[in-house]
Enzyme design. Sequence first.
Site, PDB file in Angstrom:
ATOM      1  N   TYR A  34       0.846  -1.197   0.000  1.00 24.57           N
ATOM      2  CA  TYR A  34       0.000   0.000   0.000  1.00 24.57           C
ATOM      3  C   TYR A  34       0.880   1.245   0.000  1.00 24.57           C
ATOM      4  CZ  TYR A  34      -2.528   3.999   1.605  1.00 24.57           C
ATOM      5  OH  TYR A  34      -3.006   5.278   1.695  1.00 24.57           O
ATOM      6  N   SER A 116      -3.407  13.958   6.641  1.00 22.14           N
ATOM      7  CA  SER A 116      -4.430  13.478   5.723  1.00 22.14           C
ATOM      8  C   SER A 116      -5.773  13.335   6.432  1.00 22.14           C
ATOM      9  CB  SER A 116      -4.018  12.108   5.157  1.00 22.14           C
ATOM     10  OG  SER A 116      -5.071  11.525   4.413  1.00 22.14           O
ATOM     11  N   TYR A 139     -10.175  15.657   2.081  1.00 24.37           N
ATOM     12  CA  TYR A 139     -11.050  14.905   1.197  1.00 24.37           C
ATOM     13  C   TYR A 139     -12.473  15.121   1.712  1.00 24.37           C
ATOM     14  CZ  TYR A 139      -7.068  12.139  -0.550  1.00 24.37           C
ATOM     15  OH  TYR A 139      -5.890  11.732  -1.118  1.00 24.37           O
ATOM     16  N   THR A 165      -7.053  18.409  -2.285  1.00 24.24           N
ATOM     17  CA  THR A 165      -6.588  17.490  -3.327  1.00 24.24           C
ATOM     18  C   THR A 165      -7.653  17.371  -4.412  1.00 24.24           C
ATOM     19  OG1 THR A 165      -5.248  16.259  -1.732  1.00 24.24           O
ATOM     20  CG2 THR A 165      -5.821  15.133  -3.784  1.00 24.24           C
ATOM     21  N   LYS A 263      -3.692  20.813  -4.472  1.00 27.35           N
ATOM     22  CA  LYS A 263      -2.753  19.710  -4.689  1.00 27.35           C
ATOM     23  C   LYS A 263      -3.282  18.804  -5.809  1.00 27.35           C
ATOM     24  CE  LYS A 263      -0.524  15.889  -2.147  1.00 27.35           C
ATOM     25  NZ  LYS A 263      -1.066  14.721  -2.859  1.00 27.35           N
ATOM     26  N   SER A 285       1.613  17.784  -8.454  1.00 25.53           N
ATOM     27  CA  SER A 285       1.559  16.435  -7.886  1.00 25.53           C
ATOM     28  C   SER A 285       0.750  15.517  -8.781  1.00 25.53           C
ATOM     29  CB  SER A 285       0.909  16.484  -6.493  1.00 25.53           C
ATOM     30  OG  SER A 285       0.664  15.185  -5.980  1.00 25.53           O
ATOM     31  N   HIS A 287      -0.081  12.533  -7.262  1.00 24.15           N
ATOM     32  CA  HIS A 287      -0.495  11.630  -6.191  1.00 24.15           C
ATOM     33  C   HIS A 287       0.510  10.479  -6.021  1.00 24.15           C
ATOM     34  CE1 HIS A 287      -4.348  11.492  -3.801  1.00 24.15           C
ATOM     35  NE2 HIS A 287      -3.744  10.435  -3.333  1.00 24.15           N
ATOM     36  N   ASP A 318       5.629  17.551  -5.346  1.00 25.76           N
ATOM     37  CA  ASP A 318       5.935  16.275  -4.712  1.00 25.76           C
ATOM     38  C   ASP A 318       6.077  15.215  -5.793  1.00 25.76           C
ATOM     39  OD1 ASP A 318       3.421  15.249  -5.453  1.00 25.76           O
ATOM     40  OD2 ASP A 318       2.582  15.372  -3.447  1.00 25.76           O
ATOM     41  N   GLY A 319       6.521  14.026  -5.388  1.00 30.41           N
ATOM     42  CA  GLY A 319       6.632  12.912  -6.320  1.00 30.41           C
ATOM     43  C   GLY A 319       8.060  12.514  -6.625  1.00 30.41           C
ATOM     44  N   ILE A 321      10.719  12.042  -4.723  1.00 29.33           N
ATOM     45  CA  ILE A 321      11.847  12.578  -3.954  1.00 29.33           C
ATOM     46  C   ILE A 321      12.442  11.484  -3.074  1.00 29.33           C
ATOM     47  CG2 ILE A 321      12.585  14.275  -2.251  1.00 29.33           C
ATOM     48  CD1 ILE A 321      11.678  15.590  -4.817  1.00 29.33           C
TER      49      ILE A 321
END
Length: 393
Positions: A34, A116, A139, A165, A263, A285, A287, A318-319, A321
């Site tokens: 996950y 989150s 969310y 998001t 985001k 981003s 995700h 992000d993504g 890194i």
Amino acid sequence: MAFTARSVASPRVINIHDLRRLAKRRLPRVVFDYLDGGAEDEFTLRENCRVFEDVTFRPRYAVAMPKCDLRTRVLGADLAFPAILAPVGYSRLMHPAGELAAASAAGSAGLIYTLSTISAHKLENVRAASTGPVWYQLYIVGGREVAEAGIERAQRAGFSALVVTIDTPVAGLRERDPRNGMKELLGGSILSKLPFLPQMFAHPGWLASFLLDGAVPQLENIVIPGEGPMPLMDVTAALAKAFVTWEDFRWLRKIWTGPILVKGVLTGDDARRAVDEGAAAIIVSNHGGRQLDGAPATLRALPEVVSAVDGQAEILMDGGIRRSSDIVKALCLGARAVLIGRAYAYGLAAAGHAGVNRALEILSADVERTLLLIGCPSVSALNASYVNMPKEW
């Protein structure tokens, strides 16, 4: 096996990949995959990391620099180095301390933590765990009434920004999850869990901590009127009715008094729309490669967004890194700072608070080393002159 601060110290752990290896040893396959996996063929997941190879440095040597200034400011908050802890759902499955450990480590490191909505520790306790700024990622799970209650709680608790998001009209097809039994782990009958139990028993340390923590926790920040906290569910069900549209931003601006970040932006058109809707910052981003497989790597999308926004909002990314050089390259291409997700979550899964501390320690030290090696005196001085990138960018 329980991992401690000593077990994540050098030389056993010298980079983020070492923390990933320890996380994989401690977690059952369903939880590790996950955290580690992406959507469908995982092309975007891989490309997020690989694309940094397309950008190389243009170092300046014979420059006297006894030390570098790593500090930056994001939405008025001072950061010790240009990284923010991204929202990572289901963190409590990775380690019982979950969001509390991550927030505490972020505060100690002088960084921002982002919580989150899909979290299992109460947001008030998460806010209290950090000595630094904390953002709330939204969310709309459970509908507007439930979301409004969560937003109001976050404002009262002292969260300083709202991260919205926009890239989840449905959950991406994360194929590792159904194969490994994520839905069965989080719910269903004992009979449905039976095929997936061997992987749990193969990781007795995780299983013991999971059971001592009360097994599957509730979503403490999604409170259904008359029912209480929503039960933890698999991501497909959680996101099924959580889609945000641009029209929702008018509603959000009425109930959230602080800055709003958008985001999930990958194009100049969406970036300009986000600015028009009042975004103070934009997070480039995809995700983490977990939604649309085949979406562009975020570093590749970054220059278009920076150009489209033209200074009207702060740009984050992000993504992919995993190294300090990744952070520095993103800043050279126009990001104010980066969000890191898996990089700290591997540490959380490996050793809780100590693991997150070690991840941040590694990245901070290596950002300074990279600046020294390219001859740049400070984060604020980074620009495109320090890198070579493909002409088509």
